[in-house]
Design a protein around this motif. Structure first.
Motif, PDB file in Angstrom:
ATOM      1  N   GLY A   1      82.445  49.341   3.625  1.00 51.85           N
ATOM      2  CA  GLY A   1      83.626  48.471   4.287  1.00 51.85           C
ATOM      3  C   GLY A   1      85.005  48.949   3.761  1.00 51.85           C
ATOM      4  N   LEU A   2      85.241  49.233   2.583  1.00 48.72           N
ATOM      5  CA  LEU A   2      86.307  49.713   2.226  1.00 48.72           C
ATOM      6  C   LEU A   2      86.758  50.969   2.594  1.00 48.72           C
ATOM      7  N   ARG A   3      85.827  51.821   2.871  1.00 44.04           N
ATOM      8  CA  ARG A   3      86.106  53.271   3.488  1.00 44.04           C
ATOM      9  C   ARG A   3      86.326  53.053   4.886  1.00 44.04           C
ATOM     10  N   TRP A   4      85.782  52.114   5.728  1.00 41.43           N
ATOM     11  CA  TRP A   4      86.356  51.672   7.072  1.00 41.43           C
ATOM     12  C   TRP A   4      87.602  51.468   7.240  1.00 41.43           C
ATOM     13  N   VAL A   5      88.066  50.520   6.279  1.00 41.74           N
ATOM     14  CA  VAL A   5      89.560  49.961   6.536  1.00 41.74           C
ATOM     15  C   VAL A   5      90.494  50.992   6.077  1.00 41.74           C
ATOM     16  N   PHE A   6      90.270  51.739   4.768  1.00 40.28           N
ATOM     17  CA  PHE A   6      91.182  52.752   4.283  1.00 40.28           C
ATOM     18  C   PHE A   6      91.180  54.141   5.040  1.00 40.28           C
ATOM     19  N   GLY A   7      90.035  54.213   5.704  1.00 35.66           N
ATOM     20  CA  GLY A   7      89.979  55.739   6.527  1.00 35.66           C
ATOM     21  C   GLY A   7      90.733  55.617   7.807  1.00 35.66           C
ATOM     22  N   ASN A   8      91.145  54.308   8.191  1.00 30.40           N
ATOM     23  CA  ASN A   8      92.003  53.914   9.335  1.00 30.40           C
ATOM     24  C   ASN A   8      93.453  53.927   8.985  1.00 30.40           C
ATOM     25  N   GLY A   9      94.242  54.998   9.382  1.00 33.78           N
ATOM     26  CA  GLY A   9      95.720  55.020   8.934  1.00 33.78           C
ATOM     27  C   GLY A   9      96.661  53.928   9.480  1.00 33.78           C
ATOM     28  N   LEU A  10      96.270  53.226  10.621  1.00 35.76           N
ATOM     29  CA  LEU A  10      96.869  51.946  11.243  1.00 35.76           C
ATOM     30  C   LEU A  10      96.352  50.859  10.273  1.00 35.76           C
ATOM     31  N   LEU A  11      95.039  50.649  10.098  1.00 31.94           N
ATOM     32  CA  LEU A  11      94.592  49.710   9.190  1.00 31.94           C
ATOM     33  C   LEU A  11      95.267  49.610   7.838  1.00 31.94           C
ATOM     34  N   ARG A  12      95.481  50.743   7.221  1.00 26.14           N
ATOM     35  CA  ARG A  12      95.953  51.066   5.878  1.00 26.14           C
ATOM     36  C   ARG A  12      97.466  50.508   5.694  1.00 26.14           C
ATOM     37  N   ARG A  13      98.135  50.697   7.066  1.00 31.32           N
ATOM     38  CA  ARG A  13      99.700  50.273   6.764  1.00 31.32           C
ATOM     39  C   ARG A  13      99.632  48.631   7.026  1.00 31.32           C
ATOM     40  N   ILE A  14      98.615  48.308   7.880  1.00 34.39           N
ATOM     41  CA  ILE A  14      98.616  46.940   8.215  1.00 34.39           C
ATOM     42  C   ILE A  14      98.329  46.180   6.865  1.00 34.39           C
ATOM     43  N   VAL A  15      97.352  46.472   6.104  1.00 32.16           N
ATOM     44  CA  VAL A  15      97.059  46.084   5.005  1.00 32.16           C
ATOM     45  C   VAL A  15      98.042  46.257   3.986  1.00 32.16           C
ATOM     46  N   GLY A  16      98.661  47.117   3.767  1.00 27.55           N
ATOM     47  CA  GLY A  16     100.021  47.407   2.935  1.00 27.55           C
ATOM     48  C   GLY A  16     101.057  46.219   3.034  1.00 27.55           C
ATOM     49  N   THR A  17     101.254  46.251   4.222  1.00 28.34           N
ATOM     50  CA  THR A  17     102.479  45.181   4.571  1.00 28.34           C
ATOM     51  C   THR A  17     101.899  43.709   4.340  1.00 28.34           C
ATOM     52  N   THR A  18     100.546  43.524   4.732  1.00 22.15           N
ATOM     53  CA  THR A  18     100.167  42.068   4.548  1.00 22.15           C
ATOM     54  C   THR A  18      99.837  41.676   2.812  1.00 22.15           C
ATOM     55  N   GLY A  19      99.342  42.714   2.316  1.00 20.77           N
ATOM     56  CA  GLY A  19      99.100  42.534   1.045  1.00 20.77           C
ATOM     57  C   GLY A  19     100.550  42.510   0.191  1.00 20.77           C
ATOM     58  N   ILE A  20     101.338  43.293   0.292  1.00 22.95           N
ATOM     59  CA  ILE A  20     102.720  43.161  -0.502  1.00 22.95           C
ATOM     60  C   ILE A  20     103.588  41.787  -0.038  1.00 22.95           C
ATOM     61  N   SER A  21     103.255  41.395   1.374  1.00 23.78           N
ATOM     62  CA  SER A  21     104.103  40.245   1.963  1.00 23.78           C
ATOM     63  C   SER A  21     103.349  38.980   1.103  1.00 23.78           C
ATOM     64  N   ASN A  22     102.087  38.967   1.195  1.00 21.42           N
ATOM     65  CA  ASN A  22     101.343  37.811   0.453  1.00 21.42           C
ATOM     66  C   ASN A  22     101.632  37.982  -1.146  1.00 21.42           C
ATOM     67  N   PHE A  23     101.775  38.802  -1.764  1.00 22.34           N
ATOM     68  CA  PHE A  23     101.846  38.714  -3.200  1.00 22.34           C
ATOM     69  C   PHE A  23     103.115  37.772  -3.511  1.00 22.34           C
ATOM     70  N   PHE A  24     104.289  38.448  -2.750  1.00 23.46           N
ATOM     71  CA  PHE A  24     105.611  38.023  -2.909  1.00 23.46           C
ATOM     72  C   PHE A  24     105.795  36.432  -2.246  1.00 23.46           C
ATOM     73  N   ASN A  25     105.085  36.212  -1.267  1.00 22.66           N
ATOM     74  CA  ASN A  25     105.344  34.969  -0.493  1.00 22.66           C
ATOM     75  C   ASN A  25     104.669  34.074  -1.551  1.00 22.66           C
ATOM     76  N   THR A  26     103.261  34.295  -2.142  1.00 25.99           N
ATOM     77  CA  THR A  26     102.903  33.558  -3.080  1.00 25.99           C
ATOM     78  C   THR A  26     103.527  33.202  -4.244  1.00 25.99           C
ATOM     79  N   ILE A  27     104.524  34.252  -4.633  1.00 24.45           N
ATOM     80  CA  ILE A  27     105.481  33.913  -5.718  1.00 24.45           C
ATOM     81  C   ILE A  27     106.341  32.785  -5.346  1.00 24.45           C
ATOM     82  N   SER A  28     106.959  32.637  -4.022  1.00 24.33           N
ATOM     83  CA  SER A  28     107.763  31.614  -3.971  1.00 24.33           C
ATOM     84  C   SER A  28     107.110  30.290  -3.313  1.00 24.33           C
TER      85      SER A  28
END
Length: 438
Positions: free
Chosen positions: A237-264
């Motif tokens: 499952g992890l290789r499927w997600v991170f093996g796709n360049g577009l998915l990697r970028r989407i996960v990056g944006t969403t993860g960073i946003s969720n981290f700082f959004n949770t702080i607020s």
């Protein structure tokens, strides 16, 4: 903000055909005439409203009735989402071995039973903060299983050419719940107090339980011989997600946003109820009015996608929801106009988050083989929601050390960085996102 992807394979069977688990294409028919989808949809609509009531009632109960500190609020938020970090990855592999509708049925039963304990403890004058932590943790674990199944079941309920329509309808319902739920929750809290307002959520989870019992899907469980060791399947499952360049970028944006959004947002109940002196009813109205933007976003997404293209909709929406996050702590600088400022922030944020989520979730579901959907969704959830308990505890510590408003500024500033993963990349040079190649 968003969620997961999957993969699987065996030495003897190269690729499993799509027919067993995906409803095949047929002449287009509106989902408004699909009684099976409407049954599931109606149950989820009620459950979404109920969950919004509890999302408001729990922090109000903690802040106003149990007098929780900033750090205790951080721990409460962390308990609610800790399951995505602890069991998020194995949950995806387990769910890929089970009928997803059945998982959702059991999850609803567990959530209803756990939440029922809170008003009973309050009535008996026994309720303490540790009870809230325990219930939030149990509900969070059940929600992991429910949500991963929920995002993975759509291809087995509707035809492939109706997946985007189904996601749009489900997201519209979510936003209607976001509009009505907080206002209803604020009214119920004022009428019968926060602990007993939670009973409304218990009722809606029971309604969802019944609706799912009446729903029929086209999913076929994987054969036992088509199952590998759990760690290997998690890795697929992890290789499927991170093996796709577009998915990697989407996960990056969403993860960073969720981290700082949770702080607020961890500090938001204390900010609204103590710093600004608002009532629970006013807090609910702010959330409800802001969520109107989410409904508008769900309705407008197909038109925006046709206008600017599916691929470009992702960085455009990411820029917007990252920028407006700064309006949240800005309300402390202008307390006289804090109410309308917070409503506008919620409207724009909800609109653009819905545009982002519908677009990227549909893309993920479309390109992922059916047998990997659970692990795909669990892998994405692990990455983008697993950061949230860490952020919630950090928010509690920062709030104790620096204060509520400075902590919220840290969260807002960090969100500005989140859009970079999709802004710097190929999305601008594409109009349509790729289709499945399996």
């Amino acid at each position: 903000m968003s969620e997961p992807d999957r993969a699987s394979g065996t030495a003897s069977e190269p690729v499993e055909p799509l027919e067993p688990t995906v409803v095949p294409d047929a002449p287009q028919r509106s989902l408004w005439r699909d009684g099976n989808f409407l049954t599931m949809w109606s149950g989820q609509a009620l459950a979404q409203v109920g969950s919004q009531v509890t999302e408001l009632a729990l922090p109000v109960l903690a802040v106003l009735l149990l007098h929780a500190t900033e750090f205790e609020i951080g721990l409460l938020n962390a308990a609610g989402v800790a399951a995505f970090l602890v069991v998020g990855l194995p949950a995806g592999a387990w769910i890929d071995r089970m009928r997803k509708r059945r998982v959702m049925i059991w999850a609803d039963a567990v959530r209803a039973a756990a939440l029922l304990a809170l008003p009973l403890l309050w009535w008996a004058d026994l309720l303490a903060m540790w009870h809230l932590y325990a219930v939030a943790l149990v509900v969070g674990i059940a929600t992991v299983f429910f949500d991963v199944s929920y995002q993975s079941i759509i291809p087995s309920l509707v035809r492939a050419n109706q997946i985007a329509e189904a996601n749009g309808k489900l997201e519209s319902t979510r936003e209607l719940a976001n509009i009505s739920g907080p206002a209803l929750g604020g009214w119920l809290i004022g009428l019968i107090t926060a602990p007993f307002a939670i009973l409304a959520t218990v009722g809606t989870y029971i309604a969802s339980f019944v609706a799912l019992l009446l729903t029929r899907d086209h999913e076929v469980s994987r054969d036992a011989e088509d199952r590998g060791p759990i760690l290997r399947e998690i890795g697929e499952g992890l290789r499927w997600v991170f093996g796709n360049g577009l998915l990697r970028r989407i996960v990056g944006t969403t993860g960073i946003s969720n981290f700082f959004n949770t702080i607020s947002f961890t500090m938001l109940p204390i900010f609204l109820l103590r710093e600004l002196g608002l009532t629970p009813a006013a807090m609910g109205v702010i959330f409800s009015l802001g969520s109107v933007g989410g409904l508008a976003g769900a309705v407008a997404t197909p038109h925006i996608v046709r206008w600017i293209g599916e691929a470009r909709a992702i960085p455009v929406s990411a820029i917007a929801f990252s920028a407006v996050a700064c309006m949240l702590p800005l309300a402390a600088t202008f307390p006289a106009v804090a109410f309308p400022l917070l409503v506008v922030q919620g409207f724009i944020g909800s609109f653009t988050v819905l545009l982002y989520n519908i677009t990227q979730v549909t893309f993920r579901q479309r390109i992922t083989p059916p047998r990997l959907l659970g692990r795909m969704n669990a892998s994405v959830r692990f990455c983008v929601w697993g950061v949230m308990p860490i952020a919630a505890v950090l928010a509690g510590a920062l709030g104790t050390w620096l204060g509520v408003v400075p902590t919220m500024w840290i969260g807002a500033s960090g969100q500005l960085l989140s859009a970079l993963c999709v802004v710097i990349g190929p999305f601008w040079f594409m109009r349509a996102l790729p289709d499945a190649q399996h």
